[in-house]
Enzyme design. Structure first.
Site, PDB file in Angstrom:
ATOM      1  N   HIS A  74      -9.766  -1.535 -23.074  1.00  0.00           N
ATOM      2  CA  HIS A  74      -8.737  -0.503 -22.979  1.00  0.00           C
ATOM      3  C   HIS A  74      -8.489   0.109 -24.350  1.00  0.00           C
ATOM      4  O   HIS A  74      -8.628  -0.559 -25.374  1.00  0.00           O
ATOM      5  CB  HIS A  74      -7.455  -1.147 -22.451  1.00  0.00           C
ATOM      6  CG  HIS A  74      -6.648  -0.277 -21.563  1.00  0.00           C
ATOM      7  ND1 HIS A  74      -5.304  -0.039 -21.769  1.00  0.00           N
ATOM      8  CD2 HIS A  74      -6.979   0.406 -20.451  1.00  0.00           C
ATOM      9  CE1 HIS A  74      -4.847   0.754 -20.802  1.00  0.00           C
ATOM     10  NE2 HIS A  74      -5.835   1.040 -20.007  1.00  0.00           N
ATOM     11  N   ARG A 134     -14.428   5.782 -19.488  1.00  0.00           N
ATOM     12  CA  ARG A 134     -13.564   6.063 -18.347  1.00  0.00           C
ATOM     13  C   ARG A 134     -12.275   6.648 -18.909  1.00  0.00           C
ATOM     14  O   ARG A 134     -11.707   6.085 -19.849  1.00  0.00           O
ATOM     15  CB  ARG A 134     -13.226   4.779 -17.576  1.00  0.00           C
ATOM     16  CG  ARG A 134     -12.394   5.033 -16.301  1.00  0.00           C
ATOM     17  CD  ARG A 134     -11.772   3.741 -15.770  1.00  0.00           C
ATOM     18  NE  ARG A 134     -10.516   3.418 -16.410  1.00  0.00           N
ATOM     19  CZ  ARG A 134     -10.038   2.187 -16.560  1.00  0.00           C
ATOM     20  NH1 ARG A 134     -10.736   1.139 -16.160  1.00  0.00           N
ATOM     21  NH2 ARG A 134      -8.881   1.981 -17.154  1.00  0.00           N
ATOM     22  N   THR A 168       1.290   5.383 -11.720  1.00  0.00           N
ATOM     23  CA  THR A 168       1.921   4.561 -12.743  1.00  0.00           C
ATOM     24  C   THR A 168       3.238   3.940 -12.314  1.00  0.00           C
ATOM     25  O   THR A 168       3.568   2.820 -12.731  1.00  0.00           O
ATOM     26  CB  THR A 168       2.103   5.395 -14.023  1.00  0.00           C
ATOM     27  OG1 THR A 168       0.805   5.838 -14.459  1.00  0.00           O
ATOM     28  CG2 THR A 168       2.761   4.602 -15.132  1.00  0.00           C
ATOM     29  N   HIS A 196      -5.720   3.284  -9.572  1.00  0.00           N
ATOM     30  CA  HIS A 196      -4.917   2.244 -10.235  1.00  0.00           C
ATOM     31  C   HIS A 196      -3.526   2.331  -9.629  1.00  0.00           C
ATOM     32  O   HIS A 196      -2.714   3.171 -10.022  1.00  0.00           O
ATOM     33  CB  HIS A 196      -4.871   2.489 -11.748  1.00  0.00           C
ATOM     34  CG  HIS A 196      -4.147   1.435 -12.521  1.00  0.00           C
ATOM     35  ND1 HIS A 196      -4.786   0.338 -13.075  1.00  0.00           N
ATOM     36  CD2 HIS A 196      -2.835   1.298 -12.828  1.00  0.00           C
ATOM     37  CE1 HIS A 196      -3.901  -0.421 -13.695  1.00  0.00           C
ATOM     38  NE2 HIS A 196      -2.697   0.143 -13.566  1.00  0.00           N
ATOM     39  N   HIS A 198       0.105   0.984  -8.657  1.00  0.00           N
ATOM     40  CA  HIS A 198       1.211   0.046  -8.896  1.00  0.00           C
ATOM     41  C   HIS A 198       1.961  -0.220  -7.595  1.00  0.00           C
ATOM     42  O   HIS A 198       1.925   0.582  -6.657  1.00  0.00           O
ATOM     43  CB  HIS A 198       2.133   0.590  -9.980  1.00  0.00           C
ATOM     44  CG  HIS A 198       1.650   0.260 -11.363  1.00  0.00           C
ATOM     45  ND1 HIS A 198       2.117  -0.815 -12.078  1.00  0.00           N
ATOM     46  CD2 HIS A 198       0.703   0.849 -12.143  1.00  0.00           C
ATOM     47  CE1 HIS A 198       1.502  -0.879 -13.236  1.00  0.00           C
ATOM     48  NE2 HIS A 198       0.629   0.129 -13.307  1.00  0.00           N
ATOM     49  N   HIS A 290       2.473 -21.560  18.509  1.00  0.00           N
ATOM     50  CA  HIS A 290       1.429 -21.180  17.555  1.00  0.00           C
ATOM     51  C   HIS A 290       0.471 -22.341  17.311  1.00  0.00           C
ATOM     52  O   HIS A 290      -0.752 -22.159  17.282  1.00  0.00           O
ATOM     53  CB  HIS A 290       2.057 -20.751  16.226  1.00  0.00           C
ATOM     54  CG  HIS A 290       2.713 -19.407  16.275  1.00  0.00           C
ATOM     55  ND1 HIS A 290       2.544 -18.462  15.294  1.00  0.00           N
ATOM     56  CD2 HIS A 290       3.546 -18.850  17.190  1.00  0.00           C
ATOM     57  CE1 HIS A 290       3.240 -17.377  15.604  1.00  0.00           C
ATOM     58  NE2 HIS A 290       3.864 -17.599  16.747  1.00  0.00           N
TER      59      HIS A 290
END
Length: 375
Positions: A74, A134, A168, A196, A198, A290
């Site tokens: 990054h 990128r 973001t 990406h 969030h 169940h």
């Protein structure tokens, strides 16, 4: 084709309270590579010496063939960051810049034109090192679409091979995610797109799948969903979801449980019991109806076999339990009771206002048998 970029070592370490040691970072990277993820975002090397040294170690393992995933570092859109990343012989650099008017006005204090110049200069500079690039459009989902197109085209023309659309603050929904990716992939040719997502509104997995359906080729994720605030798309959920719904193999599913435990150990962030796929209760059954179903045919209450994820099937013994469940558990413990003794045991279980572990169940059954012999 779709692949995962696991960002546990970068986005995941941005979880409040999480700080991975160098050894932990290398071990996690090896585990992710062994699980077959396409890309590993190994961190931001300009952040700390620990991150820098760990990426060096990861790249040594990559050069020796031990790690096989594409390693991504990054970087801010700053030349000094790019210099550090370039010194590590990484496979790809991920340069990010906030492009929404909100970020430009209150964070970077730049005009739209300034931002594009900075982005293009940073990509040009990284390309001068021979790096694959990128570009991440931070806060892309709150950016005017026409300006987003200008940025994406400028990044592509400068040499970016991939463009990451960063939601973001997690404000997409599956409809808007699909529409956004469908449009931008149509409008910006000759470059591939990442999502990406969030998880601020709990829709990161759904938004990532919608982006994949629209043509995105890489989904960003973290083990246990770590990351800023509510984190991002969890690796151990998106992997099985893509396999179940679209027969896409993006990760070795059998390694998910061990990956989750490994990251839990090193992050100190405990996985909730009811967490999908790798949580303790993900394949634990309580209701008598169940349990009867899963004993006869597990598919009645399980979407996939837990063994496929390295997890285990389990059912509890409590006041909710039926006779069939108790008999089956007793057989697993090597205990046989006649009908009369079983009735007594069932009554005792029903009177308990909690779940019983195997030791307690065994002791109760043995006590009933001893009492019968002494009478």
């Amino acid at each position: 084709m779709i692949g995962l970029l696991d960002s546990t070592l970068r986005e995941g370490e941005q979880t409040p309270g999480v700080s991975f040691s160098m050894d932990a970072r290398v071990e996690i990277a090896r585990a992710l590579s062994d699980a077959g993820v396409s890309m590993i975002e190994a961190g931001h090397p300009a952040v700390s010496e620990t991150v820098l040294k760990s990426i060096k170690s990861i790249m040594e393992l990559k050069s020796s063939g031990i790690i096989r995933s594409t390693i991504v570092a990054h970087s801010r859109a700053v030349r000094s960051d790019i210099d550090v990343a370039a010194s590590l012989n990484i496979d790809m650099i991920a340069i990010f810049y906030g492009i929404s008017d909100l970020h430009l006005k209150y964070k970077t204090l730049k005009t739209r034109e300034d931002a594009i110049r900075i982005i293009v200069d940073s990509i040009d500079y990284a390309r001068s090192y021979g790096l694959n690039v990128r570009f991440t459009a931070e806060d892309a989902t709150r950016t005017d679409y026409n300006y987003l197109l200008d940025v994406a085209r400028a990044a592509r023309d400068a040499g970016a091979k991939r463009i990451s659309i960063a939601d973001t603050v997690g404000i997409l929904n599956p409809d808007t995610s699909y529409k956004l990716f469908k449009m931008i992939i149509k409008d910006v040719k000759n470059v591939e797109f990442d999502i990406h997502a969030h998880n601020d509104l709990g829709m990161a997995v759904a938004n990532s799948i919608a982006a994949y359906r629209a043509g995105a080729t890489i989904i960003h994720s973290t083990v246990n969903g770590l990351g800023e605030r509510s984190g991002i798309t969890p690796t151990q959920i998106i992997g099985p979801a893509l396999k179940y719904h679209y027969n896409e193999d993006v990760i070795d599913l059998k390694r998910l449980y061990s990956l989750s435990n490994l990251v839990e150990k090193y992050s100190g962030v405990m996985v909730p019991y009811n967490y999908p796929v790798t949580g303790k209760n993900a394949f634990t059954h309580k209701s008598g109806v169940h349990i009867a179903g899963i004993i006869n045919k597990p598919e009645t209450y399980e979407f996939m076999d837990p063994c496929l994820f390295g997890n285990k099937r389990y059912y509890t013994i409590s006041s909710y339990s039926g006779r069939h469940a108790v008999i089956t558990r007793l057989q697993e413990l090597g205990i046989s009771l006649n009908d009369e003794h079983l009735k007594i045991l069932m009554k005792m279980i029903k009177n308990k206002n909690r779940e019983l572990n195997d030791d307690e169940l065994y002791a109760m059954a043995e006590s009933i048998k001893r009492s019968a012999v002494s009478m």
